[in-house]
Design a protein around this motif. Structure first.
Motif, PDB file in Angstrom:
ATOM      1  N   MET A   1      56.113  24.564  34.543  1.00 41.52           N
ATOM      2  CA  MET A   1      55.983  25.556  35.585  1.00 41.52           C
ATOM      3  C   MET A   1      54.843  26.514  35.214  1.00 41.52           C
ATOM      4  N   PRO A   2      53.819  26.593  36.054  1.00 38.13           N
ATOM      5  CA  PRO A   2      52.747  27.572  35.795  1.00 38.13           C
ATOM      6  C   PRO A   2      53.298  28.993  35.838  1.00 38.13           C
ATOM      7  N   ARG A   3      52.783  29.815  34.930  1.00 36.01           N
ATOM      8  CA  ARG A   3      53.261  31.189  34.901  1.00 36.01           C
ATOM      9  C   ARG A   3      52.159  32.137  34.472  1.00 36.01           C
ATOM     10  N   LEU A   4      52.376  33.388  34.807  1.00 39.78           N
ATOM     11  CA  LEU A   4      51.469  34.460  34.454  1.00 39.78           C
ATOM     12  C   LEU A   4      51.798  34.924  33.034  1.00 39.78           C
ATOM     13  N   LEU A   5      50.846  34.794  32.128  1.00 36.14           N
ATOM     14  CA  LEU A   5      51.063  35.239  30.750  1.00 36.14           C
ATOM     15  C   LEU A   5      50.786  36.728  30.589  1.00 36.14           C
ATOM     16  N   ALA A   6      49.793  37.229  31.340  1.00 37.13           N
ATOM     17  CA  ALA A   6      49.422  38.642  31.199  1.00 37.13           C
ATOM     18  C   ALA A   6      48.683  39.119  32.428  1.00 37.13           C
ATOM     19  N   VAL A   7      48.874  40.400  32.727  1.00 40.16           N
ATOM     20  CA  VAL A   7      48.093  41.119  33.736  1.00 40.16           C
ATOM     21  C   VAL A   7      47.243  42.104  32.945  1.00 40.16           C
ATOM     22  N   CYS A   8      45.942  42.087  33.190  1.00 45.43           N
ATOM     23  CA  CYS A   8      45.023  42.878  32.362  1.00 45.43           C
ATOM     24  C   CYS A   8      44.187  43.837  33.207  1.00 45.43           C
ATOM     25  N   ALA A   9      43.856  44.956  32.588  1.00 46.17           N
ATOM     26  CA  ALA A   9      42.962  45.947  33.189  1.00 46.17           C
ATOM     27  C   ALA A   9      42.086  46.516  32.084  1.00 46.17           C
ATOM     28  N   VAL A  10      41.034  47.188  32.500  1.00 49.95           N
ATOM     29  CA  VAL A  10      40.082  47.745  31.537  1.00 49.95           C
ATOM     30  C   VAL A  10      40.798  48.689  30.581  1.00 49.95           C
ATOM     31  N   ARG A  11      40.473  48.537  29.296  1.00 45.06           N
ATOM     32  CA  ARG A  11      41.003  49.465  28.277  1.00 45.06           C
ATOM     33  C   ARG A  11      40.097  50.681  28.181  1.00 45.06           C
ATOM     34  N   GLN A  12      38.789  50.409  28.160  1.00 43.83           N
ATOM     35  CA  GLN A  12      37.811  51.500  28.155  1.00 43.83           C
ATOM     36  C   GLN A  12      36.452  50.938  28.529  1.00 43.83           C
ATOM     37  N   LEU A  13      35.644  51.779  29.140  1.00 43.31           N
ATOM     38  CA  LEU A  13      34.258  51.397  29.377  1.00 43.31           C
ATOM     39  C   LEU A  13      33.546  51.423  28.032  1.00 43.31           C
ATOM     40  N   ARG A  14      32.698  50.449  27.808  1.00 39.62           N
ATOM     41  CA  ARG A  14      31.982  50.359  26.533  1.00 39.62           C
ATOM     42  C   ARG A  14      30.485  50.427  26.791  1.00 39.62           C
ATOM     43  N   PRO A  15      29.745  51.022  25.865  1.00 38.26           N
ATOM     44  CA  PRO A  15      28.282  51.015  25.999  1.00 38.26           C
ATOM     45  C   PRO A  15      27.770  49.581  26.047  1.00 38.26           C
ATOM     46  N   ASP A  16      26.722  49.364  26.850  1.00 42.94           N
ATOM     47  CA  ASP A  16      26.159  48.029  26.996  1.00 42.94           C
ATOM     48  C   ASP A  16      24.658  48.145  27.232  1.00 42.94           C
ATOM     49  N   ALA A  17      23.917  47.199  26.723  1.00 42.57           N
ATOM     50  CA  ALA A  17      22.455  47.219  26.835  1.00 42.57           C
ATOM     51  C   ALA A  17      21.950  46.831  28.218  1.00 42.57           C
ATOM     52  N   GLY A  18      22.835  46.444  29.127  1.00 45.59           N
ATOM     53  CA  GLY A  18      22.421  46.060  30.477  1.00 45.59           C
ATOM     54  C   GLY A  18      21.981  47.248  31.311  1.00 45.59           C
ATOM     55  N   THR A  19      21.629  46.984  32.555  1.00 47.44           N
ATOM     56  CA  THR A  19      21.068  48.006  33.439  1.00 47.44           C
ATOM     57  C   THR A  19      22.034  49.148  33.739  1.00 47.44           C
ATOM     58  N   ASN A  20      23.352  48.894  33.732  1.00 46.06           N
ATOM     59  CA  ASN A  20      24.325  49.957  33.998  1.00 46.06           C
ATOM     60  C   ASN A  20      24.568  50.851  32.799  1.00 46.06           C
ATOM     61  N   GLY A  21      24.299  50.348  31.614  1.00 45.20           N
ATOM     62  CA  GLY A  21      24.526  51.129  30.398  1.00 45.20           C
ATOM     63  C   GLY A  21      25.952  51.091  29.890  1.00 45.20           C
ATOM     64  N   VAL A  22      26.886  50.589  30.706  1.00 44.93           N
ATOM     65  CA  VAL A  22      28.282  50.431  30.304  1.00 44.93           C
ATOM     66  C   VAL A  22      28.816  49.124  30.873  1.00 44.93           C
ATOM     67  N   THR A  23      29.903  48.661  30.282  1.00 44.90           N
ATOM     68  CA  THR A  23      30.588  47.483  30.791  1.00 44.90           C
ATOM     69  C   THR A  23      32.091  47.733  30.824  1.00 44.90           C
ATOM     70  N   ALA A  24      32.766  47.087  31.771  1.00 45.08           N
ATOM     71  CA  ALA A  24      34.225  47.165  31.890  1.00 45.08           C
ATOM     72  C   ALA A  24      34.860  45.835  31.501  1.00 45.08           C
ATOM     73  N   ILE A  25      34.151  45.014  30.737  1.00 49.57           N
ATOM     74  CA  ILE A  25      34.672  43.696  30.359  1.00 49.57           C
ATOM     75  C   ILE A  25      35.837  43.797  29.379  1.00 49.57           C
ATOM     76  N   ASP A  26      35.960  44.921  28.673  1.00 50.60           N
ATOM     77  CA  ASP A  26      37.012  45.091  27.677  1.00 50.60           C
ATOM     78  C   ASP A  26      38.347  45.341  28.371  1.00 50.60           C
ATOM     79  N   LYS A  27      39.066  44.255  28.646  1.00 57.33           N
ATOM     80  CA  LYS A  27      40.350  44.365  29.328  1.00 57.33           C
ATOM     81  C   LYS A  27      41.475  43.979  28.370  1.00 57.33           C
ATOM     82  N   GLY A  28      42.635  44.526  28.613  1.00 54.94           N
ATOM     83  CA  GLY A  28      43.798  44.224  27.791  1.00 54.94           C
ATOM     84  C   GLY A  28      45.038  44.105  28.636  1.00 54.94           C
ATOM     85  N   ALA A  29      46.049  43.449  28.075  1.00 56.68           N
ATOM     86  CA  ALA A  29      47.308  43.219  28.781  1.00 56.68           C
ATOM     87  C   ALA A  29      48.049  44.525  29.008  1.00 56.68           C
ATOM     88  N   LEU A  30      48.636  44.637  30.187  1.00 53.60           N
ATOM     89  CA  LEU A  30      49.443  45.794  30.566  1.00 53.60           C
ATOM     90  C   LEU A  30      50.920  45.439  30.422  1.00 53.60           C
TER      91      LEU A  30
END
Length: 183
Positions: A1-30
Motif C-alpha cells: 500500500m503506497p503511503r505518505l512517509l513525511a510532509v515537509c516544509a522549509v526549515r529556514q531560508l539559506r544563503p545561495d549564490a543564485g540570483t535570489n541570494g537565498v534558497t528554500a530548498i532546505d525542507k524537513g519533516a513536520l
C-alpha cells in the motif's frame, strides 16, 4: 500500500549564490497533521516563485525508493525534505505517473500530477561537494525527477496516510514522456 512517509516544509531560508541570494530548498519533516491548501503545505515558502510554487507547482513529491537509490549513489542518508520535496511517498512509482493523474492522500486531500521537476543549479549547490559538479545532468539522466502537483481538494495530511491513485487519464502523456533534461 503506497503511503505518505513525511510532509515537509522549509526549515529556514539559506544563503545561495543564485540570483535570489537565498534558497528554500532546505525542507524537513513536520510532526502531526499538516494543512494543505491551493498553494501547498501551510508554512512552506518558495524563494523563487518564477520556477517553484504557484497553483500548478503547489507540491513536489519524491519517492522513498528514488531517495534510497541516491543514498546509495552518494553514500549518505537523505532525510525527507532533502530533495526539496513536500511529500516523501513510499510504494508508488511517482515517475510512472501520467500528466493529469490524480491521487488521494489520507481521507480528504486530492492532488493532480502537472509536470516533472526540472533540476537546477540551486539544487546542485545544495548537493554540495564533488557531486555538485554535473549534478543537474546526472539527476536528470537517472529520470528520478518526481512530479509537481496541483491541489484539487485541500485538507489535512500526515505521515502514515495512504496514497491512492484515483484517476489515470486515458491517453495522457507520462510524466517523463518527452523529457530531455539539460543539454
Amino acid at each position: 500500500m503506497p503511503r505518505l512517509l513525511a510532509v515537509c516544509a522549509v526549515r529556514q531560508l539559506r544563503p545561495d549564490a543564485g540570483t535570489n541570494g537565498v534558497t528554500a530548498i532546505d525542507k524537513g519533516a513536520l510532526d502531526g497533521p499538516v494543512r494543505v491548501g491551493p498553494y501547498g503545505v501551510r508554512g512552506d515558502v518558495q524563494a523563487n516563485r518564477k520556477h517553484h510554487g504557484g497553483l500548478d507547482k503547489a507540491l513536489y513529491a519524491y519517492a522513498q525508493e528514488d531517495a534510497a537509490f541516491w543514498e546509495s549513489e552518494l553514500g549518505r542518508a537523505l532525510a525527507p525534505g532533502w530533495f526539496g520535496e513536500n511529500l516523501r511517498i513510499e510504494g508508488l512509482d511517482v515517475n510512472a505517473a501520467l500528466i493529469g493523474e490524480r491521487w488521494r492522500i489520507g481521507e480528504r486531500v486530492d492532488v493532480e500530477v502537472t509536470m516533472p521537476r526540472t533540476p537546477c543549479q540551486t539544487f546542485a549547490r545544495w548537493v554540495g561537494g564533488p557531486e555538485a559538479r554535473g549534478w543537474v545532468k546526472r539527476f536528470s539522466a537517472e529520470r528520478r525527477l518526481g512530479p509537481y502537483l496541483r491541489v484539487v481538494r485541500g485538507g489535512t495530511v500526515q505521515a502514515g496516510d495512504e496514497v491512492v491513485v484515483t484517476h489515470r487519464p486515458h491517453g495522457a502523456p507520462g510524466l517523463l514522456d518527452g523529457y530531455v533534461g539539460p543539454s
